[in-house]
Design an enzyme around this catalytic site. Sequence first.
Site, PDB file in Angstrom:
ATOM      1  N   HIS A  34       0.876  -1.175   0.000  1.00 58.05           N
ATOM      2  CA  HIS A  34       0.000   0.000   0.000  1.00 58.05           C
ATOM      3  C   HIS A  34       0.908   1.218   0.000  1.00 58.05           C
ATOM      4  CE1 HIS A  34      -2.909   3.034   1.322  1.00 58.05           C
ATOM      5  NE2 HIS A  34      -1.997   3.386   2.201  1.00 58.05           N
ATOM      6  N   CYS A 102      -4.700   1.878  -4.338  1.00 55.77           N
ATOM      7  CA  CYS A 102      -3.872   2.963  -3.809  1.00 55.77           C
ATOM      8  C   CYS A 102      -2.655   3.220  -4.691  1.00 55.77           C
ATOM      9  CB  CYS A 102      -3.437   2.626  -2.383  1.00 55.77           C
ATOM     10  SG  CYS A 102      -2.559   1.045  -2.252  1.00 55.77           S
TER      11      CYS A 102
END
Length: 658
Positions: A34, A102
Amino acid sequence: MSTPVQLYAYDLSNGLAKQLSLPLTGKQIDGVWHTSVVVFGREIFYGQGILETRPGESHHGKPLHMIDIGETAIDEDTFNEYLLEMSKQYTADKYHLLDFNCNSFTNDVVGFLTGGSIPSWIKDLPSDFLSTPFGAALRPTIDNMFRRPVPGAAPTPATLQPSPAAAQAAVNASPNPALAASLLQAVANQAMSPSAPAPQAQPSASTSTVSAPVHICTNPSSFHSLLRSHHAVVAMFTSATCGPCRMIEPVFEDLAWSKTQGFGQDRVAFVKVDMGVGLGGQVASEFSIRVTPTFLFFLDGQKTHDFKGADSAELRSQVDFLLFQAFPPHPHTKLSLPVTEALSTKPILFTQVPALDSLVNKLASLVDGSSPSPETTAAKDKLGQSFPVYLKARFPADKGVQPPKNLSANTQLVTSWAEATRTIASALPASQLFPLVDLWRLALLDGAVAAWCATAPSQTNPVHIFLNKAIDALNTADPTARNTVLVTLRMLANATSSAALMKSLLSPAGQRADLTKALVASLLHTDATVRTAAASLAFDVAAYLQKGRVDKLRGDSSAAGAEVEEDGEWEVELVSAVLEAISNEAQSEEVVHRLTAALAFSLRLSPVYDSQLVPFLEVLQARETLRGKLQKGGCGEQGVQKPDVRKLVVEVAEKLCP
């Protein structure tokens, strides 16, 4: 005045991916990344919309990597305007764990701020995962997790419940799908955790969802990154106010689904560029696009064609033409090979159930006669107590007796047998191991045992242990180890019935080199029975290669066999060994039959056929070698006599050998 830009990277698996990815998927994945962008004293990321917090204070904890991306000359007010515009695109309902996440967002933001992109080891993670059999098998399940029943509704990762077909595919693709699915579930929950801080501004709800195989690009950097990383790219330029765009979007998305399934998302990309979002207008200007919808087609980064308008027939036609250019059909698809095509790709297995009590007693006598240590005696007793009991129940000698349903060895039992096997194998010479190898030969027909062996460490893995023993015996030409070599080859042939174990055996990072050493040496063995077993193993390996190529040709990238990693040099070595064995075989038509079938499978549809195999076959005079088997003295006094074998030899010689 310039401002520094950083990328924060977090591992959503908290280290589990690095520990478990190789045994579960066959590919080393160091983290499930992420990312967020840190600029102007703010950490900004995408999850349930575009969110921000103070650097290092998000719900993901402390970043594992803090990467300096560069500097930006863009001021904060301009950046805020960009984020407001991007919030219309990066809405909660469009989030997808693999395709629009993301990292898609940070790649766009980094492109806007610096003109660069995020590191490839982060950006390429979804492709790396999807290239594994387990990733491909779980793809439909992941898509279902992020399916939005109502436009504008934010996705909430549901419990991972694969369909029966997906579950079975996952079982075939990974030796421990439950553990991998659990890991994936944790990642999904972490990625979409509702504990994330609220955004400063509420993004508007989206009225459409993102089709998973369709990439979204909002700046020139991400667009050119796609062009560089994909062999073929189809780009649709659209706008929010374009009625014809909305009409043809379903066709575009359907094509993206079907074509990326057939050719792979790592090689074909369908990308949508909204000219009113982010820097989408700059991408359009670069290609002088002023009308929507406009479609561009790229091959290796170069534009090959474009057209304007919502013409679905033209779109389908141009997509097919681009993919034909990018992936021309293998020349062998035009050949008539009726004999080769009639060959079954099912492995040749050695399923005979031996007299288990006699086998165990023979092993015990060999151990007792070797002045065993207490550890070796204990290992012998452990095996004698449970291993034959399990084998008798799982493989009853009386074919009229059916084994209990769903009877398989559990992990604890297999682990104990493997540890005892290691102890005994280290105490006995290769010549005395054949009873123990024969027990494992039968046990590998149980999918649970084979799956355990696919991921077991080499020091306790019986397949690895016996393979090394056989290689040593072949290298030293030890005549006393003939039985052990023979049974080891049969054990390896049985291993090919398991997709998970086959993947390990044929992986360059696994046991491919050792398997090849044993196969090459045993194909030329002086003992005819050993050569027959080696020819069977050669056929099984080649059949698995063939099945993978056919699966890919049919577009079934999740099927067992499709994950085979092609290697030209290794294929040349395999073909060389098979041809030499055919040339030397003057006794057994059965051996010639199996080896010729292995040669046919090795050559047909090989991606390196023209570049590497054809020159090699010419040098070795492969056609003449095969023809020689049909002549007097080629194999037996009169040459090959069986009609089906003769037909196969002729077809391979005339149509697959230059």
